[in-house]
Design a protein around this motif. Structure first.
Motif, PDB file in Angstrom:
ATOM      1  N   MET A   1     -38.666  19.451   1.423  1.00 45.31           N
ATOM      2  CA  MET A   1     -38.132  18.301   2.094  1.00 45.31           C
ATOM      3  C   MET A   1     -36.619  18.498   2.237  1.00 45.31           C
ATOM      4  SD  MET A   1     -38.273  14.231   1.210  1.00 45.31           S
ATOM      5  CE  MET A   1     -37.926  14.380  -0.505  1.00 45.31           C
ATOM      6  N   THR A  10     -32.388  21.910   1.249  1.00 49.83           N
ATOM      7  CA  THR A  10     -33.696  21.362   0.914  1.00 49.83           C
ATOM      8  C   THR A  10     -33.731  20.908  -0.541  1.00 49.83           C
ATOM      9  OG1 THR A  10     -34.575  23.499   0.241  1.00 49.83           O
ATOM     10  CG2 THR A  10     -34.834  22.906   2.561  1.00 49.83           C
ATOM     11  N   GLU A  11     -34.731  20.123  -0.854  1.00 50.79           N
ATOM     12  CA  GLU A  11     -34.920  19.646  -2.215  1.00 50.79           C
ATOM     13  C   GLU A  11     -35.157  20.817  -3.165  1.00 50.79           C
ATOM     14  OE1 GLU A  11     -37.385  16.110  -4.447  1.00 50.79           O
ATOM     15  OE2 GLU A  11     -38.288  17.059  -2.697  1.00 50.79           O
TER      16      GLU A  11
END
Length: 103
Positions: A1, A10-11
């Motif tokens: 994500m 991103t995460e």
């Protein structure tokens, strides 16, 4: 994500950076600026910082649960972090009232 749209972070990248920092010192204070510095990025609009803080808390808690550290120390520390977040971080999100929606 995707967490940071400005820097395209991103995460998973943030989680890996947090774990790397925790491997260096498991009890250090990790804040969004420290993560961005370690990634050689900088916060631009800083709208992602609340999500980064949530990720820091989640990953740190999981890291210490997996480690051999004492459970009571972890719980007390994370409860203090959560209470500070509720006290200072939940009133305003990007200086917007709670009911405000951008979209």
């Amino acid at each position: 994500m995707l967490i940071c749209h400005c820097n395209i972070i991103t995460e998973k990248e943030i989680e890996q950076t947090i774990i790397r920092l925790l491997d260096e010192d498991p009890w250090q204070l990790i804040v969004p600026a420290k993560i961005y510095h370690a990634m050689k990025k900088r916060g631009r609009c800083c709208g992602c910082f609340p999500n980064v803080v949530e990720t820091i808390i989640r990953v740190t808690e999981e890291y210490h649960v997996r480690s051999q550290a004492g459970g009571t120390d972890i719980v007390l520390h994370l409860d203090r972090v959560r209470s500070l977040r509720d006290q200072f971080g939940r009133k305003f999100n990007e200086r917007r009232a709670t009911g405000h929606r951008a979209a």
